[in-house]
Write a protein that holds these residues in place. Structure first.
Motif, mmCIF file in Angstrom:
data_model
loop_
_atom_site.group_PDB
_atom_site.id
_atom_site.type_symbol
_atom_site.label_atom_id
_atom_site.label_comp_id
_atom_site.label_asym_id
_atom_site.label_seq_id
_atom_site.Cartn_x
_atom_site.Cartn_y
_atom_site.Cartn_z
ATOM 1 N N LYS A 157 1.053 4.113 -2.904
ATOM 2 C CA LYS A 157 0.836 5.544 -2.647
ATOM 3 C C LYS A 157 1.992 6.386 -3.170
ATOM 4 N N ARG A 216 0.823 -1.221 0.000
ATOM 5 C CA ARG A 216 0.000 0.000 0.000
ATOM 6 C C ARG A 216 0.854 1.266 0.000
ATOM 7 N N ILE A 221 -6.620 8.681 -1.275
ATOM 8 C CA ILE A 221 -5.747 7.517 -1.479
ATOM 9 C C ILE A 221 -4.333 7.838 -1.014
ATOM 10 N N PHE A 256 -7.684 2.151 -0.274
ATOM 11 C CA PHE A 256 -7.050 1.429 -1.373
ATOM 12 C C PHE A 256 -8.089 1.184 -2.464
ATOM 13 N N ASP A 312 -5.668 5.680 4.454
ATOM 14 C CA ASP A 312 -5.517 4.239 4.220
ATOM 15 C C ASP A 312 -6.632 3.697 3.335
#
Length: 110
Positions: free
Chosen positions: A8, A4, A39, A45, A43
């Motif tokens: 980002k 993640r 995004i 996604f 947090d």
């Protein structure tokens, strides 16, 4: 860095590389103006189809949003086209200057 976080960071990198604001990219993929901001800063996604839409809008492969070596925090980013352009322009200027100096000095000897 996890998937993640890599996503980002790559999203921010590729968005900036495309000269798009968060709002512009959000609108390009058909979401509200704050979606990309959420995004990048929270947090959240995106769904796979949204990832595809983001990649299409950025003109990159979806996999590039997940590549750790492409993430600016993990590796140096390298813009080949700008590098070549800068080198070419520098060489052109030096060659042009040398040719002018050569012809100016040669004309004086004739």
């Amino acid at each position: 860095m996890g998937v993640r976080e890599t996503f980002k960071e790559n999203l921010k990198y590729w968005r900036n590389n495309a000269n798009l604001t968060q709002e512009q990219l959000s609108e390009k993929i058909g979401y509200g103006s704050g979606y990309i901001s959420e995004i990048e800063s929270r947090d959240i996604f995106p769904k796979p189809e949204t990832i595809d839409a983001i990649a299409n809008a950025l003109k990159i492969a979806p996999s590039q949003l997940f590549e750790s070596q492409g993430c600016p925090k993990n590796a140096l980013s390298f813009d080949k086209e700008n590098f070549i352009k800068e080198i070419s322009n520098g060489l052109y200027e030096k060659l042009n200057k040398s040719m002018v100096e050569y012809f100016d000095s040669s004309v004086g000897k004739l």
